[in-house]
Design a protein around this motif. Structure first.
Motif, PDB file in Angstrom:
ATOM      1  N   PHE A  32       7.804 -13.199   5.342  1.00 54.47           N
ATOM      2  CA  PHE A  32       6.885 -13.183   4.218  1.00 54.47           C
ATOM      3  C   PHE A  32       5.784 -12.159   4.520  1.00 54.47           C
ATOM      4  CE2 PHE A  32       5.950 -16.730   7.101  1.00 54.47           C
ATOM      5  CZ  PHE A  32       4.675 -16.406   7.548  1.00 54.47           C
ATOM      6  N   ALA A  33       5.149 -11.699   3.455  1.00 51.30           N
ATOM      7  CA  ALA A  33       4.069 -10.730   3.619  1.00 51.30           C
ATOM      8  C   ALA A  33       2.863 -11.410   4.255  1.00 51.30           C
ATOM      9  CB  ALA A  33       3.693 -10.133   2.272  1.00 51.30           C
ATOM     10  N   THR A  34       2.264 -10.753   5.230  1.00 53.46           N
ATOM     11  CA  THR A  34       1.096 -11.313   5.899  1.00 53.46           C
ATOM     12  C   THR A  34      -0.141 -10.494   5.553  1.00 53.46           C
ATOM     13  OG1 THR A  34       1.441  -9.983   7.896  1.00 53.46           O
ATOM     14  CG2 THR A  34       2.504 -12.144   7.804  1.00 53.46           C
ATOM     15  N   ALA A  35      -1.246 -11.196   5.375  1.00 56.03           N
ATOM     16  CA  ALA A  35      -2.517 -10.534   5.120  1.00 56.03           C
ATOM     17  C   ALA A  35      -3.129 -10.072   6.442  1.00 56.03           C
ATOM     18  CB  ALA A  35      -3.469 -11.487   4.402  1.00 56.03           C
ATOM     19  N   ARG A  36      -4.150  -9.262   6.340  1.00 54.86           N
ATOM     20  CA  ARG A  36      -4.853  -8.798   7.531  1.00 54.86           C
ATOM     21  C   ARG A  36      -5.395  -9.992   8.309  1.00 54.86           C
ATOM     22  NH1 ARG A  36      -7.685  -4.460   9.722  1.00 54.86           N
ATOM     23  NH2 ARG A  36      -9.598  -5.062  10.805  1.00 54.86           N
TER      24      ARG A  36
ATOM     25  N   THR B 246      -2.584 -19.114  12.394  1.00 52.03           N
ATOM     26  CA  THR B 246      -1.368 -18.558  11.809  1.00 52.03           C
ATOM     27  C   THR B 246      -0.113 -19.242  12.348  1.00 52.03           C
ATOM     28  OG1 THR B 246      -1.302 -16.851  13.530  1.00 52.03           O
ATOM     29  CG2 THR B 246      -2.391 -16.286  11.451  1.00 52.03           C
TER      30      THR B 246
ATOM     31  N   ASP C  36      -0.042  -9.201  15.119  1.00 51.81           N
ATOM     32  CA  ASP C  36       0.891 -10.236  14.687  1.00 51.81           C
ATOM     33  C   ASP C  36       2.192 -10.172  15.466  1.00 51.81           C
ATOM     34  OD1 ASP C  36      -1.105 -10.621  12.891  1.00 51.81           O
ATOM     35  OD2 ASP C  36       0.007  -9.930  11.133  1.00 51.81           O
TER      36      ASP C  36
ATOM     37  N   ASN D 113      -5.101  -8.347  14.005  1.00 47.44           N
ATOM     38  CA  ASN D 113      -3.939  -7.566  13.581  1.00 47.44           C
ATOM     39  C   ASN D 113      -2.961  -7.301  14.724  1.00 47.44           C
ATOM     40  OD1 ASN D 113      -4.214  -7.322  10.830  1.00 47.44           O
ATOM     41  ND2 ASN D 113      -5.452  -5.470  10.943  1.00 47.44           N
TER      42      ASN D 113
ATOM     43  N   TYR E  36       1.665 -21.286   6.037  1.00 42.18           N
ATOM     44  CA  TYR E  36       0.789 -20.111   6.001  1.00 42.18           C
ATOM     45  C   TYR E  36      -0.293 -20.221   4.931  1.00 42.18           C
ATOM     46  CZ  TYR E  36      -0.511 -15.138   5.951  1.00 42.18           C
ATOM     47  OH  TYR E  36      -1.196 -13.944   6.001  1.00 42.18           O
TER      48      TYR E  36
END
Length: 471
Positions: free
Chosen positions: A81-85, A381, A91, A89, A420
């Motif tokens: 899935f897309a992760t936000a900042r 996270t 990850d 950073n 998330y």
């Protein structure tokens, strides 16, 4: 006055007579009892006190109260899935929980093995799994969680509670923050506990639970009679100054604070003297072990019970630093690395004492009138930071409440299948405090203070009561 009267006798007499001291004492009593504050009461109160167990640094919800089997299925893989900042950073891959989950109590509430003692009171807990925050940096997150605003200068929830309801104690302030074992204020500093623009008597008093002098200068340096005469002289000057100014909340607060400090010289040492507590009670809290961090936090929990017994309105507890996984004194739960070890040590510190607090309150008939709130500034996270840490996650995390007016053994909301982001019934910090105030008998929209031409409130222009978890 008889110069041989004890401090307690002088204290008692100054609250019932003797001119100016009586006037000042009466002012303090009226403020403490919430006289003139009925404008904020709109509901029948279900709780009269709050104990805020603040987990500074951010507890991982997927390792504690929010089981996510999908993390096992995708363990070691990049997030699908897309992760936000994030804060750093860095990850990594999906990281499943380091602790297994079981269902507990008649409710079958899932709790991880990280908190075996809290699991034993599962039927008292209402877990909000869809809490969200607006900030992912500690200082802003701490201010936001405490005040509803991300910066210094606004009153803490404890100060708002004291302002709206006063305190039932004549000898202790309405808002107390407990520390022990060298614990410090979370990032943001003591402003997190401040009164902001509210009158100064509503700021927190910090009591160091395990110190020989729990409050600076609480041990008198002069005879009680001499000190009382000195306070009367200062009080007379303050009253004259107040008469020249007219109504002035800051001068009135100073007078009240002098009188409260006088009373605290007897009340605080008595509060902190736990020799009268049974050995069984101390053992239940975890004060019998060699670990300084757990015994220190246990003492805070025990004193929190003693404070609400004495009518204190709002009590906040402070975690002790373990310094594992980059978590420092201000952020003990902040494990950007070595999460398993760091969270494990922190849970060992707070798990047994908090569970004991709930059991002790219940056994004494106090849980129905005491609201216990457990929360940090954000979660963490579901994917690793680097190899074995977790970064900050404000998009969905867990808190819980127990006690006065809460329906135990329940959950509210959900995060997505990876833990998330909140996807079902997202809740905000404003909703949390709207609910706390509601249970205290206060309409959060009515509890306001005129500041800079605006009626400001703890919940800003937001907030709704989480009625799904009310008894």
């Amino acid at each position: 006055m008889n110069p041989f009267l004890t401090r307690r006798q002088i204290l008692s007499r100054t609250s019932t007579g003797f001119g100016l001291a009586a006037l000042s004492g009466l002012m303090a009593q009226q403020a403490n009892a919430g006289v003139g504050m009925d404008r904020s009461r709109r509901f029948a109160p279900r709780a009269r006190s709050v104990i805020f167990c603040y987990m500074s640094g951010g507890v991982s919800h997927v390792d504690s109260f929010d089981p996510k089997p999908m993390l096992e299925k995708h363990a070691g893989k990049p997030p699908p899935f897309a992760t936000a900042r994030t804060q750093f950073n860095n990850d990594g891959v999906i990281q499943p929980s380091h602790w297994g989950y079981k269902q507990y109590g008649q409710s079958g509430l899932p709790v991880s093995d990280l908190f075996p003692h809290m699991a034993s009171v599962a039927d008292e807990l209402a877990v909000v799994r869809s809490m969200t925050a607006k900030f992912s940096e500690h200082a802003q997150g701490n201010f936001f969680m405490h005040t509803g605003f991300p910066f210094v200068g606004y009153p803490s929830a404890g100060a708002w509670t004291s302002y709206g309801l006063g305190t039932e104690s004549q000898d202790l302030p309405g808002y107390v923050v407990l520390q022990s074992g060298g614990a410090t204020a979370p990032h943001g500093g003591v402003g997190l506990f401040g009164n902001g623009f509210l009158p100064a008597q509503h700021q927190a008093s910090i009591i160091k639970a395990d110190s020989s002098e729990p409050v600076l200068n609480i041990q008198p340096r002069e005879a009680a009679m001499l000190q009382r005469q000195r306070l009367n002289f200062i009080g007379e000057m303050d009253q004259n100054f107040l008469g020249e100014l007219g109504a002035n909340s800051q001068v009135e607060a100073a007078i009240q604070n002098y009188e409260m400090a006088w009373r605290m010289q007897a009340a605080v040492p008595e509060l902190c003297d736990i020799r009268g507590e049974s050995e069984a009670t101390k053992k239940m809290y975890g004060m019998d072990g060699p670990e300084n961090s757990r015994t220190g936090y246990a003492r805070q929990c025990l004193l929190a019970r003693r404070l609400v017994e004495r009518g204190v309105r709002f009590v906040e507890l402070s975690c002790l630093a373990q310094n594992i996984g980059s978590g420092q004194a201000a952020n003990p739960w902040d494990q950007h690395g070595a999460l398993k070890k760091g969270h494990g040590n922190m849970a060992h510190q707070v798990d047994q004492p908090i569970a004991a607090l709930i059991k002790d309150l219940k056994s004494r008939g106090l849980l129905d009138s005491t609201l216990v709130v457990w929360a940090g500034e954000f979660g963490r996270t579901p994917f690793a930071q680097g190899a074995d840490g977790r970064d900050h996650n404000p998009y969905g995390f867990s808190i819980w409440m127990a006690g006065g007016g809460i329906k135990g053994g329940t959950t509210l909301g959900e995060t997505d299948e990876f833990g998330y982001k909140a996807v079902d019934k997202p809740q905000t910090v404003y909703d949390l405090w709207a609910t706390v105030l509601y249970l205290m008998g206060v309409d959060h929209e009515q509890l306001t203070y005129l500041f800079s031409g605006r009626n400001v409130r703890l919940t800003d222009v937001h907030g709704h009561v989480m009625k799904e978890i009310l008894a």
